[in-house]
Scaffold this motif. Structure first.
Motif, PDB file in Angstrom:
ATOM      1  N   THR A  70       0.843  -1.187   0.000  1.00 32.96           N
ATOM      2  CA  THR A  70       0.000   0.000   0.000  1.00 32.96           C
ATOM      3  C   THR A  70       0.881   1.241   0.000  1.00 32.96           C
ATOM      4  N   GLY A  71       0.253   2.381  -0.219  1.00 29.84           N
ATOM      5  CA  GLY A  71       0.992   3.631  -0.190  1.00 29.84           C
ATOM      6  C   GLY A  71       1.409   4.040   1.201  1.00 29.84           C
ATOM      7  N   GLU A  72       0.824   3.418   2.227  1.00 27.33           N
ATOM      8  CA  GLU A  72       1.147   3.756   3.610  1.00 27.33           C
ATOM      9  C   GLU A  72       2.023   2.717   4.280  1.00 27.33           C
ATOM     10  N   GLY A  73       2.286   1.610   3.622  1.00 19.26           N
ATOM     11  CA  GLY A  73       3.093   0.564   4.219  1.00 19.26           C
ATOM     12  C   GLY A  73       2.930  -0.742   3.479  1.00 19.26           C
ATOM     13  N   SER A  74       3.849  -1.652   3.734  1.00 19.21           N
ATOM     14  CA  SER A  74       3.833  -2.947   3.058  1.00 19.21           C
ATOM     15  C   SER A  74       4.037  -4.053   4.083  1.00 19.21           C
ATOM     16  N   GLY A  75       3.604  -5.232   3.714  1.00 19.46           N
ATOM     17  CA  GLY A  75       3.738  -6.371   4.610  1.00 19.46           C
ATOM     18  C   GLY A  75       3.170  -7.614   3.971  1.00 19.46           C
ATOM     19  N   GLY A  76       2.586  -8.461   4.783  1.00 18.67           N
ATOM     20  CA  GLY A  76       2.055  -9.713   4.269  1.00 18.67           C
ATOM     21  C   GLY A  76       0.970 -10.275   5.158  1.00 18.67           C
ATOM     22  N   ILE A  77       0.191 -11.184   4.575  1.00 17.54           N
ATOM     23  CA  ILE A  77      -0.878 -11.898   5.273  1.00 17.54           C
ATOM     24  C   ILE A  77      -0.630 -13.385   5.093  1.00 17.54           C
ATOM     25  N   ALA A  78      -0.647 -14.138   6.178  1.00 11.88           N
ATOM     26  CA  ALA A  78      -0.403 -15.586   6.115  1.00 11.88           C
ATOM     27  C   ALA A  78      -1.609 -16.333   6.665  1.00 11.88           C
ATOM     28  N   GLU A  79      -1.934 -17.446   6.014  1.00 16.51           N
ATOM     29  CA  GLU A  79      -3.042 -18.289   6.464  1.00 16.51           C
ATOM     30  C   GLU A  79      -2.622 -19.749   6.372  1.00 16.51           C
ATOM     31  N   TYR A  80      -2.969 -20.526   7.420  1.00 17.91           N
ATOM     32  CA  TYR A  80      -2.610 -21.949   7.464  1.00 17.91           C
ATOM     33  C   TYR A  80      -3.837 -22.741   7.875  1.00 17.91           C
ATOM     34  N   ARG A  81      -4.095 -23.852   7.177  1.00 18.01           N
ATOM     35  CA  ARG A  81      -5.229 -24.713   7.477  1.00 18.01           C
ATOM     36  C   ARG A  81      -4.770 -26.172   7.494  1.00 18.01           C
ATOM     37  N   ALA A  91      -5.399 -20.855  11.185  1.00 13.19           N
ATOM     38  CA  ALA A  91      -4.735 -19.670  11.718  1.00 13.19           C
ATOM     39  C   ALA A  91      -4.455 -18.688  10.594  1.00 13.19           C
ATOM     40  N   ASN A  92      -4.609 -17.414  10.890  1.00 11.31           N
ATOM     41  CA  ASN A  92      -4.196 -16.391   9.948  1.00 11.31           C
ATOM     42  C   ASN A  92      -3.633 -15.209  10.732  1.00 11.31           C
ATOM     43  N   GLY A  93      -2.734 -14.510  10.115  1.00  7.29           N
ATOM     44  CA  GLY A  93      -2.095 -13.373  10.752  1.00  7.29           C
ATOM     45  C   GLY A  93      -1.538 -12.431   9.705  1.00  7.29           C
ATOM     46  N   SER A  94      -1.182 -11.235  10.131  1.00  8.20           N
ATOM     47  CA  SER A  94      -0.662 -10.244   9.205  1.00  8.20           C
ATOM     48  C   SER A  94       0.327  -9.347   9.923  1.00  8.20           C
ATOM     49  N   ILE A  95       1.157  -8.702   9.139  1.00  9.13           N
ATOM     50  CA  ILE A  95       2.097  -7.717   9.655  1.00  9.13           C
ATOM     51  C   ILE A  95       2.324  -6.664   8.575  1.00  9.13           C
ATOM     52  N   ASN A 109      -5.070 -14.472  14.413  1.00  2.00           N
ATOM     53  CA  ASN A 109      -6.389 -15.058  14.645  1.00  2.00           C
ATOM     54  C   ASN A 109      -6.272 -16.565  14.448  1.00  2.00           C
ATOM     55  N   THR A 110      -6.414 -17.317  15.526  1.00  3.31           N
ATOM     56  CA  THR A 110      -6.199 -18.762  15.492  1.00  3.31           C
ATOM     57  C   THR A 110      -7.383 -19.484  16.108  1.00  3.31           C
ATOM     58  N   ARG A 111      -7.798 -20.563  15.459  1.00  2.00           N
ATOM     59  CA  ARG A 111      -8.882 -21.406  15.971  1.00  2.00           C
ATOM     60  C   ARG A 111      -8.455 -22.861  15.878  1.00  2.00           C
ATOM     61  N   VAL A 112      -8.475 -23.579  17.008  1.00  2.00           N
ATOM     62  CA  VAL A 112      -8.071 -24.985  17.071  1.00  2.00           C
ATOM     63  C   VAL A 112      -9.143 -25.772  17.819  1.00  2.00           C
ATOM     64  N   ARG A 113      -9.547 -26.918  17.272  1.00  2.00           N
ATOM     65  CA  ARG A 113     -10.522 -27.794  17.910  1.00  2.00           C
ATOM     66  C   ARG A 113     -10.061 -29.245  17.789  1.00  2.00           C
ATOM     67  N   PHE A 114     -10.130 -30.011  18.906  1.00  2.00           N
ATOM     68  CA  PHE A 114      -9.750 -31.421  18.902  1.00  2.00           C
ATOM     69  C   PHE A 114     -10.722 -32.217  19.762  1.00  2.00           C
ATOM     70  N   GLY A 123      -9.945 -27.041  22.886  1.00  2.00           N
ATOM     71  CA  GLY A 123      -9.600 -26.123  21.818  1.00  2.00           C
ATOM     72  C   GLY A 123      -9.212 -24.769  22.369  1.00  2.00           C
ATOM     73  N   PHE A 124      -8.817 -23.906  21.466  1.00  2.00           N
ATOM     74  CA  PHE A 124      -8.495 -22.542  21.871  1.00  2.00           C
ATOM     75  C   PHE A 124      -8.664 -21.593  20.687  1.00  2.00           C
ATOM     76  N   ASP A 125      -8.878 -20.331  21.005  1.00  2.59           N
ATOM     77  CA  ASP A 125      -8.973 -19.241  20.034  1.00  2.59           C
ATOM     78  C   ASP A 125      -8.057 -18.124  20.519  1.00  2.59           C
ATOM     79  N   ILE A 126      -7.234 -17.625  19.628  1.00  4.16           N
ATOM     80  CA  ILE A 126      -6.400 -16.470  19.924  1.00  4.16           C
ATOM     81  C   ILE A 126      -6.742 -15.387  18.919  1.00  4.16           C
ATOM     82  N   HIS A 127      -7.172 -14.243  19.402  1.00 10.55           N
ATOM     83  CA  HIS A 127      -7.570 -13.149  18.524  1.00 10.55           C
ATOM     84  C   HIS A 127      -7.041 -11.851  19.108  1.00 10.55           C
ATOM     85  N   ARG A 128      -6.009 -11.322  18.475  1.00 12.05           N
ATOM     86  CA  ARG A 128      -5.349 -10.121  18.962  1.00 12.05           C
ATOM     87  C   ARG A 128      -4.915  -9.244  17.790  1.00 12.05           C
ATOM     88  N   THR A 129      -4.834  -7.946  18.043  1.00 10.39           N
ATOM     89  CA  THR A 129      -4.335  -7.013  17.051  1.00 10.39           C
ATOM     90  C   THR A 129      -3.502  -5.951  17.747  1.00 10.39           C
TER      91      THR A 129
END
Length: 542
Positions: A70-81, A91-95, A109-114, A123-129
């Motif tokens: 973007t014009g204000e910054g650059s980074g990446g978004i990662a997602e794993y399933r 799980a997905n996250g960005s920086i 943002n992570t969601r795990v169920r077993f 299970g657990f959920d982690i959601h932070r920004t």
């Protein structure tokens, strides 16, 4: 499949061109490679580009990495399933690194169920920004989250189900993302232990009930709460010879607290132990009358409930963590305790009555009308002004639902003052039409209620959609805040779709403001090649 040249034409007009293109043939289920990129423009971010790459890591797992510029910054978004034999993880996250400020912003943002076995799962959920407006400012999707809205909620839990018993051990943390939120007052719930038991019918047909829980809440600043609640009970269904249906139940509510910094009147606080023991008996009754004639079945049913319990129970030494928001409506008129949680109880003898009429047609149409009211011998200052239950005679609550066919639905829910019939709450939902032309409208009015978490509001939202021809369709919608006289958003879209391609143009104007977020205009162009993928282009302007 490889091609030296890719050309996309619409009515002999060149839409898209690539000198070289490769794509797996239909026999390939999954393959690593670049996905279709998206490009756009924003008045606050400048040019925006996203280039995703898909990684095929195996038959049960994959990942997607997206470069974000973007014009204000650059980074990446990662997602794993990944799928497991007895569970799943997502799980997905960005920086993002700001070009000018060099601030690092991101989210996780992570969601795990077993399933451990047939009884237990965890299970657990982690959601932070990193900050409150990051997700909305960079338009980053937050799918599979736990409680996205006014706060980001995280949890870890284990729970078990066995016959008529349920057990859960969990912990929660919250990140408020509203401007008024103070992170020092965000609660950390560690732990909350819950147990529920419903016994088998005894020789009289009755069942034992046991609800028990332990809760500990910590904050950097504010009330610290530890609560033990044990609530045994017994219930039995009954019938009379006239067709009346009864349900008699008894409970003993025992709640014990140790708390610090409990706010009381005159800006004082309390530290120490407190509690209450509240016995309660309740009788529910209904008498259905059924009539069937000319293909229509009608049911008229008077209903009532009576509750006996001692007055009081809500001492100012007892903290209120789970009953801050209260709403009196047709869904909780006949319940024993109309508060949403455990920390507040409804006391004193009380009675509720109502009547409902329902009709069902053989062709599928139906209608429903319900109205009711609650009565108390004494007023209860536990209910705030404007709640509808602060007086001996409560407000009247009701609902009307009409659906004569699949192409017309109307619902109305209300609460109004029993003395002067002044409305305290009105909700109207209307939708009608078919594919050729359809319209829907939703109106809501909520009077402001003292000490309630959510303020009053008056708002209307409407939408119109139409399938013009076999290939063309369109829609427009809008949300208007009547209480402030301001629009919230307008949306419009038009789509051309045939067997091979779908072209969509979306236009929107959003008026929301929140710190570094300002009202924006947006135009989105979407080209979906049904056998290849889609291309998105977004243009934002203030």
């Amino acid at each position: 499949m490889y091609r030296r040249k890719l050309v996309l034409e619409l009515y002999f007009y060149l839409i898209f061109y690539l000198p070289y293109f490769s794509h797996p043939d239909p026999s390939v289920k999954r393959q690593s490679g670049f996905l279709v990129p998206s490009f756009g423009s924003s008045s606050d971010l400048g040019a925006v580009g996203r280039v995703p790459y898909f990684f095929d890591l195996g038959p049960h797992r994959d990942s997607t990495l997206t470069a974000l510029v973007t014009g204000e910054g650059s980074g990446g978004i990662a997602e794993y399933r990944q799928k497991f034999q007895k569970g799943e993880a997502h799980a997905n996250g960005s920086i993002v690194l700001g070009d000018k400020t060099h601030d690092i912003r991101g989210h996780i943002n992570t969601r795990v169920r077993f399933d451990a076995n047939e009884t237990w799962r965890w299970g657990f959920d982690i959601h932070r920004t990193t900050d409150d407006t990051f997700l909305r400012r960079y338009n980053i999707s937050s799918e599979n989250n736990f409680g996205y809205g006014s706060s980001l909620n995280s949890q870890i839990f284990t729970e078990g189900f066995r016959q008529r018993n349920y057990f859960k051990f969990s912990a929660y943390s919250f990140q408020g993302i509203q401007e008024s939120d103070d992170s020092d007052t965000d609660p950390l719930v560690l732990p909350i232990v819950e147990f529920n038991h419903l016994g088998k019918p005894d020789r009289f047909g009755g069942q034992t009930i046991l609800d028990a829980s332990f809760l500990a809440i910590a904050r950097k600043k504010g009330t610290q709460t530890r609560r033990l609640s044990i609530r045994p009970g017994w219930q039995i269904p009954l019938k009379d010879q006239l067709g009346g249906i009864y349900k008699f139940s008894t409970r003993l509510n025992a709640d014990f607290y140790h708390a610090e910094d409990v706010r009381r009147e005159y800006l004082t606080t309390y530290n120490g132990y407190s509690g209450r023991i509240t016995p309660q008996a309740m009788l529910n009754w209904r008498l259905p009358f059924v009539k069937s004639d000319d293909g229509i079945m009608q049911i008229f049913e008077p209903v009532a409930s009576a509750v006996i319990s001692p007055y009081g129970g809500n001492a100012n030494k007892i903290p209120n963590e789970d009953s801050l928001s209260f709403e009196f409506d047709d869904t909780n008129l006949l319940t024993a305790n109309r508060f949403s949680g455990i920390d507040r109880v409804e006391g004193g003898p009380r009675f509720a009555y109502g009547a409902q009429w329902r009709a069902f047609g053989e062709e599928g149409g139906n209608a429903e009308v319900f109205f009711g009211q609650a009565i108390k011998l004494k007023t209860d200052d536990s209910f705030s002004e404007g709640s509808g239950l602060e007086d001996k005679l409560s407000d009247v609550v009701g609902r009307v639902i009409l659906s004569p066919g699949p192409f017309l639905n109307l619902s109305y829910r209300t609460r109004f003052d029993s003395d002067n019939f002044t409305p305290k709450r009105n909700e109207i939902s209307f939708n009608a039409g078919r594919d050729a032309f359809g319209v829907s409208t939703n109106y809501i009015f909520l009077e402001d209620q003292t000490d309630d978490t959510f303020g009053g509001r008056e708002e209307v939202s409407s939408a119109i959609n139409s399938q013009f021809t076999r290939f063309w369709r369109g829609a427009v919608s809008g949300v208007h805040d009547i209480s402030t006289g301001k629009a919230r958003q307008y949306l419009g879209s038009i789509t051309y779709e045939n067997e091979c391609i779908a072209l969509t143009t979306n236009v929107s104007r959003k008026f929301y403001e929140d710190r570094d977020l300002e009202p924006t205009d947006q135009i989105t162009f979407n080209v979906n090649l049904k056998t290849l993928g889609s291309v998105n282009t977004d243009i934002y302007q203030r």
